[in-house]
Write a protein that holds these residues in place. Structure first.
Motif, PDB file in Angstrom:
ATOM      1  N   CYS A  52       0.834  -1.211   0.000  1.00 32.08           N
ATOM      2  CA  CYS A  52       0.000   0.000   0.000  1.00 32.08           C
ATOM      3  C   CYS A  52       0.865   1.255   0.000  1.00 32.08           C
ATOM      4  O   CYS A  52       0.542   2.247  -0.663  1.00 32.08           O
ATOM      5  CB  CYS A  52      -0.918   0.003   1.217  1.00 32.08           C
ATOM      6  SG  CYS A  52      -2.223  -1.223   1.126  1.00 32.08           S
ATOM      7  N   LYS A  53       1.973   1.206   0.729  1.00 33.31           N
ATOM      8  CA  LYS A  53       2.883   2.354   0.791  1.00 33.31           C
ATOM      9  C   LYS A  53       3.530   2.598  -0.573  1.00 33.31           C
ATOM     10  O   LYS A  53       3.630   3.736  -1.035  1.00 33.31           O
ATOM     11  CB  LYS A  53       3.959   2.087   1.849  1.00 33.31           C
ATOM     12  CG  LYS A  53       4.619   3.327   2.375  1.00 33.31           C
ATOM     13  CD  LYS A  53       5.495   3.001   3.571  1.00 33.31           C
ATOM     14  CE  LYS A  53       6.238   4.246   4.018  1.00 33.31           C
ATOM     15  NZ  LYS A  53       7.205   3.950   5.078  1.00 33.31           N
ATOM     16  N   PRO A  59      -5.026   0.781   2.724  1.00 34.92           N
ATOM     17  CA  PRO A  59      -5.496  -0.606   2.572  1.00 34.92           C
ATOM     18  C   PRO A  59      -7.001  -0.718   2.348  1.00 34.92           C
ATOM     19  O   PRO A  59      -7.464  -1.529   1.543  1.00 34.92           O
ATOM     20  CB  PRO A  59      -5.088  -1.263   3.893  1.00 34.92           C
ATOM     21  CG  PRO A  59      -3.938  -0.460   4.382  1.00 34.92           C
ATOM     22  CD  PRO A  59      -4.181   0.951   3.908  1.00 34.92           C
ATOM     23  N   GLU A  60      -7.769   0.132   3.034  1.00 33.10           N
ATOM     24  CA  GLU A  60      -9.230   0.021   2.894  1.00 33.10           C
ATOM     25  C   GLU A  60      -9.727   0.536   1.542  1.00 33.10           C
ATOM     26  O   GLU A  60     -10.839   0.245   1.124  1.00 33.10           O
ATOM     27  CB  GLU A  60      -9.958   0.747   4.033  1.00 33.10           C
ATOM     28  CG  GLU A  60      -9.664   2.223   4.153  1.00 33.10           C
ATOM     29  CD  GLU A  60      -8.439   2.543   5.013  1.00 33.10           C
ATOM     30  OE1 GLU A  60      -8.303   3.722   5.398  1.00 33.10           O
ATOM     31  OE2 GLU A  60      -7.636   1.633   5.278  1.00 33.10           O
ATOM     32  N   VAL A 107     -11.722 -12.475   4.257  1.00 32.99           N
ATOM     33  CA  VAL A 107     -10.993 -11.404   3.562  1.00 32.99           C
ATOM     34  C   VAL A 107     -10.761 -10.171   4.433  1.00 32.99           C
ATOM     35  O   VAL A 107      -9.628  -9.684   4.521  1.00 32.99           O
ATOM     36  CB  VAL A 107     -11.693 -11.035   2.237  1.00 32.99           C
ATOM     37  CG1 VAL A 107     -11.069  -9.789   1.615  1.00 32.99           C
ATOM     38  CG2 VAL A 107     -11.581 -12.207   1.268  1.00 32.99           C
ATOM     39  N   PRO A 108     -11.787  -9.616   5.130  1.00 36.20           N
ATOM     40  CA  PRO A 108     -11.497  -8.465   5.993  1.00 36.20           C
ATOM     41  C   PRO A 108     -10.413  -8.760   7.032  1.00 36.20           C
ATOM     42  O   PRO A 108      -9.591  -7.901   7.332  1.00 36.20           O
ATOM     43  CB  PRO A 108     -12.842  -8.179   6.657  1.00 36.20           C
ATOM     44  CG  PRO A 108     -13.846  -8.694   5.690  1.00 36.20           C
ATOM     45  CD  PRO A 108     -13.210  -9.912   5.078  1.00 36.20           C
ATOM     46  N   SER A 113      -9.423  -4.478   6.863  1.00 40.71           N
ATOM     47  CA  SER A 113     -10.287  -3.425   6.330  1.00 40.71           C
ATOM     48  C   SER A 113     -11.717  -3.949   6.301  1.00 40.71           C
ATOM     49  O   SER A 113     -11.989  -5.065   6.709  1.00 40.71           O
ATOM     50  CB  SER A 113      -9.834  -3.038   4.915  1.00 40.71           C
ATOM     51  OG  SER A 113     -10.174  -4.058   4.007  1.00 40.71           O
ATOM     52  N   ASN A 114     -12.618  -3.116   5.789  1.00 43.77           N
ATOM     53  CA  ASN A 114     -14.013  -3.530   5.711  1.00 43.77           C
ATOM     54  C   ASN A 114     -14.391  -3.930   4.288  1.00 43.77           C
ATOM     55  O   ASN A 114     -15.502  -3.683   3.834  1.00 43.77           O
ATOM     56  CB  ASN A 114     -14.919  -2.384   6.183  1.00 43.77           C
ATOM     57  CG  ASN A 114     -14.675  -2.093   7.655  1.00 43.77           C
ATOM     58  OD1 ASN A 114     -14.574  -3.010   8.458  1.00 43.77           O
ATOM     59  ND2 ASN A 114     -14.569  -0.824   7.990  1.00 43.77           N
TER      60      ASN A 114
END
Length: 206
Positions: A52-53, A59-60, A107-108, A113-114
């Protein structure tokens, strides 16, 4: 590190070396049947955060795909699908498609994340699939194809290595990549809604 692996007959020692780097939380760039991908072990939160960085995304907000060896893994990560959808997947995969499904509760937890949906890929590329098979679980993946990038950065593994060498552990040279991404198909409603036209022609499998 730049490693040459031939897609026709991937070297088992090289594949094991890549899988071991992933197990330790490393990040790789690897070939698929479309553009080169940036990937890590889906079970490693730190590696997911590092990707993500690199991509400068939260991430979400990230639209990651899970690279699977075959369809046997997908029931762990998606909510149940009907027989018609499964038959299309069996015909279309391995192939240049990303199928988006409603995510299972697994997965979450993996992504912190949601996320309600997950993209599933089974690329028609022996290198990518062998890495997943030896690793024992899917790779979390995102394309390194950026709209504002010079096209060569997506296709030439040596140029990719020059750009990303300080950010990833291994760049796999599996030959020139494509610069056309996968066709993205949204299956969350039970239909096949194409939300990005790419390399795959879904009509052939419907």
């Amino acid at each position: 590190m730049l490693i040459k692996i031939y897609p026709e007959n991937p070297n088992p020692k090289a594949i094991e070396q890549v899988a071991e780097v992933l197990r330790k939380g490393g990040i790789i760039i690897y070939p698929t049947d479309t553009v080169y991908g940036l990937g890590c072990d889906i079970t490693n939160h730190r590696a997911i955060e590092a990707i993500c960085k690199i991509r400068n995304i939260k991430p979400e907000k990230a639209n990651f795909s899970f690279i699977c060896y075959d369809l046997s893994h997908i029931s762990d990560y998606i909510k149940p699908i009907d027989n018609t959808t499964f038959r299309v997947l069996k015909k279309a995969l391995p192939g240049p498609f990303t199928f988006i499904f409603n995510a299972s509760h697994a997965v979450p937890k993996l992504l912190s994340s949601n996320k309600k949906t997950v993209g599933i890929r089974v690329p028609d590329n022996n290198i990518a699939r062998e890495i997943v098979r030896v690793l024992g679980n899917p790779i979390l993946s995102t394309s390194i194809h950026d709209e504002d990038d010079i096209v060569e950065y997506s296709t030439d593994p040596e140029l990719i290595h020059e750009k990303y060498a300080d950010m990833v552990d291994i760049v796999i040279d599996g030959g020139y990549g494509d610069n056309i991404p996968s066709t993205v198909v949204d299956c969350t409603s039970g239909d096949f809604d194409i939300i990005r036209e790419g390399k795959g022609e879904l009509e052939e499998y419907l």
